[in-house]
Scaffold this active site. Sequence first.
Site, short mmCIF file in Angstrom:
data_model
loop_
_atom_site.label_atom_id
_atom_site.label_comp_id
_atom_site.label_asym_id
_atom_site.label_seq_id
_atom_site.Cartn_x
_atom_site.Cartn_y
_atom_site.Cartn_z
N ASP A 13 0.85 -1.20 0.00
CA ASP A 13 0.00 0.00 0.00
C ASP A 13 0.88 1.25 0.00
O ASP A 13 0.95 1.98 0.99
CB ASP A 13 -0.95 -0.03 1.21
CG ASP A 13 -1.96 -1.17 1.10
OD1 ASP A 13 -2.39 -1.48 -0.03
OD2 ASP A 13 -2.30 -1.76 2.13
N LYS A 36 0.79 -8.09 -2.57
CA LYS A 36 -0.54 -7.68 -3.03
C LYS A 36 -0.45 -6.24 -3.55
O LYS A 36 0.04 -5.36 -2.85
CB LYS A 36 -1.54 -7.75 -1.88
CG LYS A 36 -2.94 -7.32 -2.29
CD LYS A 36 -3.94 -7.52 -1.17
CE LYS A 36 -4.09 -6.36 -0.24
NZ LYS A 36 -4.81 -5.19 -0.79
N ASP A 63 -5.23 -6.95 -6.55
CA ASP A 63 -6.47 -6.77 -5.78
C ASP A 63 -7.27 -5.60 -6.36
O ASP A 63 -7.25 -4.50 -5.82
CB ASP A 63 -6.04 -6.51 -4.32
CG ASP A 63 -7.20 -6.23 -3.39
OD1 ASP A 63 -8.35 -6.54 -3.74
OD2 ASP A 63 -6.94 -5.68 -2.29
N LYS A 65 -10.67 -6.02 -7.44
CA LYS A 65 -12.09 -6.21 -7.10
C LYS A 65 -13.03 -5.86 -8.25
O LYS A 65 -13.87 -4.95 -8.13
CB LYS A 65 -12.47 -5.38 -5.87
CG LYS A 65 -11.65 -5.69 -4.62
CD LYS A 65 -12.15 -4.91 -3.41
CE LYS A 65 -11.39 -5.21 -2.14
NZ LYS A 65 -9.99 -4.76 -2.13
N LEU A 66 -12.94 -6.61 -9.35
CA LEU A 66 -13.77 -6.30 -10.51
C LEU A 66 -15.26 -6.55 -10.24
O LEU A 66 -15.62 -7.49 -9.53
CB LEU A 66 -13.31 -7.12 -11.73
CG LEU A 66 -12.13 -6.51 -12.50
CD1 LEU A 66 -10.86 -6.49 -11.69
CD2 LEU A 66 -11.91 -7.26 -13.81
N ASP A 68 -18.65 -5.86 -12.87
CA ASP A 68 -19.29 -5.25 -14.04
C ASP A 68 -20.07 -6.35 -14.75
O ASP A 68 -20.19 -7.46 -14.22
CB ASP A 68 -18.20 -4.61 -14.94
CG ASP A 68 -18.75 -3.43 -15.76
OD1 ASP A 68 -19.89 -3.54 -16.27
OD2 ASP A 68 -18.04 -2.42 -15.90
N THR A 72 -17.74 -7.56 -19.94
CA THR A 72 -16.67 -6.62 -19.60
C THR A 72 -15.67 -7.25 -18.63
O THR A 72 -14.45 -7.12 -18.80
CB THR A 72 -17.29 -5.35 -18.97
OG1 THR A 72 -18.22 -4.82 -19.92
CG2 THR A 72 -16.25 -4.31 -18.64
N THR A 123 -15.87 -5.33 4.44
CA THR A 123 -15.96 -5.22 5.92
C THR A 123 -16.42 -3.83 6.35
O THR A 123 -16.85 -3.65 7.47
CB THR A 123 -14.61 -5.55 6.59
OG1 THR A 123 -13.58 -4.89 5.88
CG2 THR A 123 -14.34 -7.03 6.58
N ARG A 185 -2.42 -9.30 12.88
CA ARG A 185 -1.54 -8.48 13.71
C ARG A 185 -0.71 -9.38 14.62
O ARG A 185 -1.22 -10.39 15.10
CB ARG A 185 -2.37 -7.52 14.59
CG ARG A 185 -3.09 -6.41 13.82
CD ARG A 185 -2.11 -5.41 13.22
NE ARG A 185 -2.72 -4.35 12.46
CZ ARG A 185 -2.94 -4.36 11.14
NH1 ARG A 185 -2.62 -5.43 10.42
NH2 ARG A 185 -3.47 -3.32 10.53
N ARG A 215 0.64 -2.95 7.19
CA ARG A 215 1.40 -2.11 8.12
C ARG A 215 2.28 -2.83 9.15
O ARG A 215 3.37 -2.33 9.43
CB ARG A 215 0.44 -1.13 8.81
CG ARG A 215 -0.07 -0.07 7.84
CD ARG A 215 -1.35 0.59 8.29
NE ARG A 215 -2.47 -0.34 8.26
CZ ARG A 215 -3.70 -0.05 8.61
NH1 ARG A 215 -3.98 1.17 9.05
NH2 ARG A 215 -4.66 -0.94 8.53
O1 C5P Z 1 -2.05 -2.65 6.95
P1 C5P Z 1 -2.99 -3.81 7.06
O2 C5P Z 1 -2.32 -5.09 7.53
O3 C5P Z 1 -4.24 -3.50 7.83
O4 C5P Z 1 -3.39 -4.08 5.53
C1 C5P Z 1 -4.35 -5.01 5.17
C2 C5P Z 1 -4.58 -4.99 3.67
O5 C5P Z 1 -5.71 -5.80 3.40
C3 C5P Z 1 -4.86 -3.63 3.06
O6 C5P Z 1 -4.32 -3.63 1.73
C4 C5P Z 1 -6.37 -3.56 3.03
O7 C5P Z 1 -6.86 -2.74 2.01
C5 C5P Z 1 -6.73 -5.02 2.77
N1 C5P Z 1 -8.06 -5.41 3.22
C6 C5P Z 1 -8.50 -5.28 4.53
N2 C5P Z 1 -9.76 -5.67 4.90
C7 C5P Z 1 -10.58 -6.17 3.99
C8 C5P Z 1 -10.19 -6.31 2.66
C9 C5P Z 1 -8.90 -5.92 2.31
O8 C5P Z 1 -7.73 -4.83 5.37
N3 C5P Z 1 -11.77 -6.56 4.38
#
Ligand code: C5P
Length: 237
Positions: A13, A36, A63, A65-66, A68, A72, A123, A185, A215
């Site tokens: 990210d 990713k 990632d 997320k298509l 349509d 397409t 989410t 985490r 992160r």
């Molecule tokens: O930094 P962190 O570990 O929270 O990043 C999680 C990654 O997973 C990010 O790219 C976030 O957009 C993605 N993600 C998420 N929750 C979801 C779907 C995707 O955190 N439900």
Amino acid sequence: MNMQKKDVMIALDFPTKADTLAFLDQFPADEKPFVKIGMELFYAEGPDVVREIKARGHKIFLDLKLHDIPNTVGHAMSVLSQLDVDMVNLHAAGAGEMMRAALEGLTRPDGARPLLIAVTQLTSTDSNALKNELLIDTPMAETVLSYAQNAAKNGLDGVVCSPLEAALVKERCGAGFLTVTPGIRFADSEVGDQKRIMTPANAAVNGCDYLVMGRPITKAADPLAAYRRAVKDFLGK
Ligand code: C5P
């Protein structure tokens, strides 16, 4: 197609290619994490950033997320498949015909294709929005599980879900149906904006196949050590 190979993915990210490559440069030449790439980096830098990271030897989950009409999505998936990525995704809300068109578009002439994963409900959608904005009266947990089941029925390889839901998804959709789980985490790391979290070791116990970690690795003082810690906790090696 279903390469059941558990792994830790790093969510890249970052806003630019330069930031992304500077991050990846911290890894030794023989250590290539699964990564990713999301909408932010892809829309900023285009397919070239995907080609460049692939050429460096990384596996890529694109990632985007298509969602349509089937025609397409089928054509767009064919373009993404030519980028030689390893995993892509779409919204299960696009329904069965769209999912089957996506699979057809993704399949390369030799029959190989990237893994295709479904997003069930974002989410960020809470029960109130589900009921009053999307007009879905079925409770959230059941909605998520039945979207997952529909994805499995239409030949998809798995879903993105919370690590807390992984065991239930496996129970409903089969052990081989992949669970790709953000919200991971370390026990001692900052939670940030994630609410429903799990450690890599518990995610392994709960049946998660691919951990998505951003992160806790990208913002760590020592990202390489954090990545290796996640792999060791999750895979036991
Ligand atoms: O930094 P962190 O570990 O929270 O990043 C999680 C990654 O997973 C990010 O790219 C976030 O957009 C993605 N993600 C998420 N929750 C979801 C779907 C995707 O955190 N439900």
